[in-house]
Motif scaffolding. Structure first.
Motif, mmCIF file in Angstrom:
data_model
loop_
_atom_site.group_PDB
_atom_site.id
_atom_site.type_symbol
_atom_site.label_atom_id
_atom_site.label_comp_id
_atom_site.label_asym_id
_atom_site.label_seq_id
_atom_site.Cartn_x
_atom_site.Cartn_y
_atom_site.Cartn_z
ATOM 1 N N MET A 1 0.842 -1.165 0.000
ATOM 2 C CA MET A 1 0.000 0.000 0.000
ATOM 3 C C MET A 1 0.890 1.231 0.000
ATOM 4 N N LEU A 2 0.445 2.231 -0.704
ATOM 5 C CA LEU A 2 1.100 3.523 -0.701
ATOM 6 C C LEU A 2 0.459 4.348 0.408
ATOM 7 N N THR A 3 1.279 4.947 1.268
ATOM 8 C CA THR A 3 0.752 5.692 2.413
ATOM 9 C C THR A 3 1.364 7.083 2.460
ATOM 10 N N GLY A 4 0.983 7.843 3.457
ATOM 11 C CA GLY A 4 1.587 9.143 3.714
ATOM 12 C C GLY A 4 1.172 10.215 2.730
ATOM 13 N N SER A 5 2.019 11.234 2.622
ATOM 14 C CA SER A 5 1.688 12.397 1.800
ATOM 15 C C SER A 5 1.518 12.030 0.330
ATOM 16 N N THR A 6 2.220 10.997 -0.121
ATOM 17 C CA THR A 6 2.086 10.592 -1.517
ATOM 18 C C THR A 6 0.687 10.059 -1.790
ATOM 19 N N SER A 7 0.150 9.252 -0.884
ATOM 20 C CA SER A 7 -1.199 8.711 -1.089
ATOM 21 C C SER A 7 -2.261 9.803 -0.989
ATOM 22 N N LEU A 8 -1.942 10.858 -0.253
ATOM 23 C CA LEU A 8 -2.880 11.979 -0.129
ATOM 24 C C LEU A 8 -2.786 12.965 -1.284
ATOM 25 N N GLY A 9 -1.756 12.813 -2.110
ATOM 26 C CA GLY A 9 -1.568 13.720 -3.231
ATOM 27 C C GLY A 9 -0.972 15.053 -2.839
ATOM 28 N N ILE A 10 -0.315 15.110 -1.672
ATOM 29 C CA ILE A 10 0.253 16.384 -1.212
ATOM 30 C C ILE A 10 1.768 16.316 -1.056
ATOM 31 N N ALA A 11 2.389 15.288 -1.615
ATOM 32 C CA ALA A 11 3.842 15.160 -1.521
ATOM 33 C C ALA A 11 4.516 16.268 -2.313
ATOM 34 N N ASP A 12 5.673 16.694 -1.819
ATOM 35 C CA ASP A 12 6.478 17.666 -2.548
ATOM 36 C C ASP A 12 7.885 17.104 -2.723
ATOM 37 N N GLU A 13 8.807 17.936 -3.195
ATOM 38 C CA GLU A 13 10.159 17.457 -3.484
ATOM 39 C C GLU A 13 10.909 16.993 -2.234
ATOM 40 N N ASP A 14 10.444 17.352 -1.050
ATOM 41 C CA ASP A 14 11.086 16.934 0.196
ATOM 42 C C ASP A 14 10.406 15.727 0.842
#
Length: 109
Positions: A1-14
């Motif tokens: 499963m993909l979790t965290g900010s990436t799964s929420l669509g809010i990931a950035d370069e950091d």
């Protein structure tokens, strides 16, 4: 499963990528390390002992992206979710699992 900010669509370069792998029986530390090195990870930090919820974790870089990956048996995962749903668990860290599962995206069936 993909979790965290990436799964929420809010990931950035950091942001790192959060992944959780579920198995009938999680692989041994040596098996996890071999697989990760085989796919080309760098800077691997691998936990050899499970944390309180039964999961095992690793942090590493893959194609210059930091990844935090966990492995857990389906039985431990189901036990943890059952404890949350029954109200047995009130600990913030443990309750976070419910939120993570609600936001997670499956990467395969």
């Amino acid at each position: 499963m993909l979790t965290g900010s990436t799964s929420l669509g809010i990931a950035d370069e950091d942001s790192d990528i959060g992944l959780v792998f579920y198995f009938d029986m999680p692989p041994l530390a040596e098996q996890r390390a071999d697989w990760l090195y085989e796919i080309g990870v760098e800077d691997l930090v691998l936990d050899t002992d499970p944390i309180a919820d039964g999961s095992l974790w690793a942090t590493f870089r893959f194609h210059d992206v930091w990844v935090e990956a966990g492995w857990q048996s389906l039985a431990d995962h189901e036990k943890n979710l059952a404890a949350i749903l029954s109200g047995e668990v009130l600990d913030h860290h443990a309750l976070t699992l419910g939120w993570i599962m609600q936001q997670a995206l499956p990467v395969c069936s």
